[in-house]
Design an enzyme around this catalytic site. Structure first.
Site, PDB file in Angstrom:
ATOM      1  N   GLU A   1      43.027   4.533 -47.929  1.00 35.33           N
ATOM      2  CA  GLU A   1      43.663   4.147 -46.876  1.00 35.33           C
ATOM      3  C   GLU A   1      44.906   5.068 -46.287  1.00 35.33           C
ATOM      4  O   GLU A   1      45.138   5.605 -45.288  1.00 35.33           O
ATOM      5  CB  GLU A   1      44.166   2.772 -46.687  1.00 35.33           C
ATOM      6  CG  GLU A   1      43.033   1.901 -46.169  1.00 35.33           C
ATOM      7  CD  GLU A   1      42.207   1.269 -47.343  1.00 35.33           C
ATOM      8  OE1 GLU A   1      41.479   0.599 -47.240  1.00 35.33           O
ATOM      9  OE2 GLU A   1      42.535   2.047 -48.478  1.00 35.33           O
TER      10      GLU A   1
ATOM     11  N   ALA B   1      36.099   0.538 -43.294  1.00 35.83           N
ATOM     12  CA  ALA B   1      36.150  -0.101 -41.832  1.00 35.83           C
ATOM     13  C   ALA B   1      35.820   0.937 -40.787  1.00 35.83           C
ATOM     14  O   ALA B   1      35.334   1.997 -40.939  1.00 35.83           O
ATOM     15  CB  ALA B   1      37.322  -0.534 -41.826  1.00 35.83           C
TER      16      ALA B   1
ATOM     17  N   GLY C   1      38.120  -0.944 -46.799  1.00 36.34           N
ATOM     18  CA  GLY C   1      37.595  -2.575 -46.497  1.00 36.34           C
ATOM     19  C   GLY C   1      36.548  -2.931 -47.289  1.00 36.34           C
ATOM     20  O   GLY C   1      36.157  -3.920 -47.792  1.00 36.34           O
TER      21      GLY C   1
ATOM     22  N   GLU D   1      37.983  -3.980 -50.704  1.00 37.33           N
ATOM     23  CA  GLU D   1      38.550  -5.135 -50.174  1.00 37.33           C
ATOM     24  C   GLU D   1      37.592  -6.237 -50.280  1.00 37.33           C
ATOM     25  O   GLU D   1      37.766  -7.444 -50.887  1.00 37.33           O
ATOM     26  CB  GLU D   1      39.430  -5.145 -49.188  1.00 37.33           C
ATOM     27  CG  GLU D   1      40.713  -4.337 -49.368  1.00 37.33           C
ATOM     28  CD  GLU D   1      41.526  -4.040 -47.950  1.00 37.33           C
ATOM     29  OE1 GLU D   1      42.685  -4.518 -48.050  1.00 37.33           O
ATOM     30  OE2 GLU D   1      41.068  -3.633 -47.098  1.00 37.33           O
TER      31      GLU D   1
END
Length: 656
Positions: free
Chosen positions: A123, A62, A100, A103
């Protein structure tokens, strides 16, 4: 320009994210991906979708700048659209698929990856957890124990292992998008059950209490790994919708935590390290062949690091026998790297073929950079540089791997001081990421540019230091080591201080570190500097007395601790010396709490750090944090000592 676009090929929409350099999921990317998702859902000419990325990698994460300040559309909402699509999405993965990005990939119905792809949820390295369904979908795709390891460690998984675990469906070596399109068509004929409708895999096999203890031990005081474990427990305990909501709330709370701020700080500090080395006016020398003088532990480690980076190495020792031993030392280290799966056995063999070990300084003439790594003695190093000065071409860069010695004094003994600099590697040199680049008063731009290029080639973090005793790291460590010995005189014990440091989050306590590296090294430095010591300065003699008794650490079986049982134990001899020195110094011994000990250590580090900054030895405070974390075991989740001081200062101002 659009960052996300699609075209239809034979009723398959090929969606491409093109947002260099790493296709991060910025607000614009999310907006455009959501719009494309809606457009495809309404397009009657599309039966299935392939999600790919342009450039060298799939989505590598991200936008870190949004951490703690998310912008609409939120990533979970975008992924829910993809996950709930009536048309199967297949992610075409290459490069790094992180955070991300993973994900996003697991929100798709299928995943096809190129060989060499790495996948992970890192993360926790930023003090957060996956916040867009990662902890809920992942354990429904792969066994829960593997999901726990992936999420709580933050370490990536290789594509081959991902295939075995079920994280990816197909592994290919070419035609990635076409292979993904074929798999998407296959899913039309044989649909898969949506992940959120599946059960968590192997949930019954997890002993949560034992798993928590294991994660806590590895976390060394960091909160995020334990929070990640709790999120995965939620995934195994609650319905998917509830687990998703709990994950998101946990993520949002952690995103504004002190730990996340600290880890974000050090992430950017490491990325900006070494900027002062860059100059448009100078190019680095060729690093395809590098010379190393000295084949001991450090020299062999430096040679190994160079070989692993693809350079050829000419290693020079005093005798042919010593050169052969150095070659064997490098060979053993390469073999260990192969055993740890860092490289293949074939790569280790190829690297060793690029090593030339001999006892002939003239062989160094073909090297544009020579790194001296001999014994830490100024007279010995001057002799080496005198030889190099006589035979090396004027354009060659000469570096010394010294931990303490005066680089300017060494440069002054040569005819071309502009090509001299320090390269302080940390042991083991082929593993440790930190490289202190010591800029002398006359070090020229080509030498500095070369140092920067070398750090990049070796994948190390370059920190620039001015010339002083110990440079940045060892100078600061010497200061708090000295104060720890003062605390011994005042009433503490080595085991108390070491335990306090470990509980704070240090990898090891200061006395354990000394025993591992050898007490004789610092002893030699103290004796060399004894004549220049200021009168009236407080000096602790405990370590000197240990050395006089032959207690040099683990290598002699005794140091601050006795290792005869295999474990470090404080014995009567050490305590006798400590008590005797307390009495000789006139100290009334008193007890120390862990808080007392750490308050002293942190304040000493910060005070010395401020002195280093004031003298212009470090470029900035962030560099000190990077050095202490990557070279001296300071807990990463605390952001570094200077970051802690700035946080404390802000807190005081806020309270006031």
């Amino acid at each position: 320009m659009a960052l996300v676009d699609f075209e239809v090929q034979d009723r398959v929409a090929i969606v491409t994210i093109d947002s260099p350099p790493v296709n991060a999921l910025s607000q614009q990317v999310r907006q455009e991906l959501l719009a494309v998702t809606d457009a495809i859902a309404a397009d009657r000419d599309v039966d299935a979708v392939v999600l790919a990325c342009a450039g060298r990698t799939f989505v590598a994460g991200a936008d870190i700048n949004e951490l703690g300040n998310p912008q609409r559309p939120y990533l979970p909402d975008v992924l829910q659209k993809i996950d709930g699509s009536s048309k199967p999405w297949v992610a075409a993965l290459h490069g790094t698929v992180l955070g991300g990005g993973l994900e996003l990939a697991i929100a798709c119905a299928g995943r096809v990856a190129l060989a060499g792809t790495k996948l992970g949820l890192p993360e926790v390295i930023l003090g957060i957890i996956p916040g867009s369904g990662g902890t809920v979908r992942l354990p429904r795709l792969i066994p829960l124990e593997k999901a726990i390891n992936l999420v709580t460690s933050g370490k990536p998984m290789a594509a081959a292992a991902a295939l075995v675990s079920g994280l990816i469906d197909r592994l290919v070596d070419r035609d990635l998008v076409e292979e993904a399109a074929q798999y998407a068509r296959a899913l039309l004929e044989k649909p898969v059950q949506p992940l959120l409708q599946r059960e968590v895999k192997n949930a019954h096999a997890i002993g949560w209490a034992a798993m928590q203890r294991s994660v806590q031990q590895k976390a060394r005081g960091a909160i995020a790994p334990l929070e990640a474990l709790e999120a995965l427990k939620d995934a195994a305990t609650f319905d998917a919708d509830i687990a998703l909501d709990r994950e998101r709330q946990r993520f949002l709370r952690l995103a504004v935590s002190d730990e996340s701020r600290a880890l974000k700080h050090i992430f950017f500090a490491e990325r900006s390290a070494g900027q002062s080395l860059k100059t448009p006016d100078a190019d680095p020398v060729d690093l395809s062949r590098v010379g190393v003088i000295g084949g001991g532990t450090m020299g062999a480690g430096i040679a190994t690091a160079l070989l692993l980076a693809g350079s050829s190495v000419t290693l020079v020792e005093q005798t042919s026998e010593a050169a052969q031993k150095a070659r064997e030392r490098v060979s053993a280290t390469l073999q260990q790297s192969a055993e740890r799966k860092v490289i293949t056995a074939e790569s280790a063999g190829e690297a060793l073929q690029r090593l030339l070990a001999l006892a002939d300084y003239d062989a160094l003439k073909e090297c544009s950079l020579v790194i001296e790594a001999v014994f830490e003695d100024m007279a010995v190093k001057r002799e080496v540089f005198s030889k190099l000065d006589a035979i090396m071409p004027h354009a060659a860069i000469l570096a010394t791997n010294t931990s303490y010695l005066d680089v300017d004094a060494l440069a002054a003994s040569t005819k071309h001081p502009e090509r001299i600099l320090g390269l302080h590697f940390f042991s083991p040199a082929h593993i440790m990421k930190l490289l202190e680049i010591v800029r002398g008063a006359k070090t020229g731009p080509v030498a500095l540019a070369t140092a920067h290029a070398l750090a990049k080639r070796l994948r190390k973090i370059p920190i620039v230091s001015g010339v002083c005793d110990g440079f940045i790291g060892n100078r600061i460590m010497a200061a708090y080591r000295r104060d720890c010995e003062f605390m011994l005189e005042e009433g503490a014990t080595p085991s108390q201080i070491d335990a306090a440091m470990r509980n704070f989050g240090f990898a090891m306590g200061i006395f354990e570190v000394q025993d591992m590296s050898g007490l004789d090294i610092a002893w030699a430095q103290r004796k060399a500097k004894a004549s220049s010591q200021a009168s009236g300065q407080r000096v602790a003699h405990i370590a000197d007395r240990l050395c006089e008794a032959g207690r040099f650490g683990r290598k002699t079986g005794k140091g601050w601790y006795d290792y005869s049982s295999g474990k470090p134990v404080v014995d009567d001899e050490v305590m006798g010396i400590i008590l005797d020195e307390s009495k000789r110094g006139g100290f009334t011994r008193h007890s120390f709490t862990e808080a007392d000990i750490m308050d002293r250590i942190i304040k000493t580090i910060q005070q010395e750090g401020m002195a280093v900054l004031g003298e212009g030895i470090a470029d900035n405070a962030d560099d000190i944090d990077v050095v202490m974390i990557n070279g001296y075991g300071f807990p990463r989740h605390r952001g570094g000592p200077m970051h802690m001081m700035s946080v404390e200062t802000r807190h005081v101002r806020t309270v006031a």
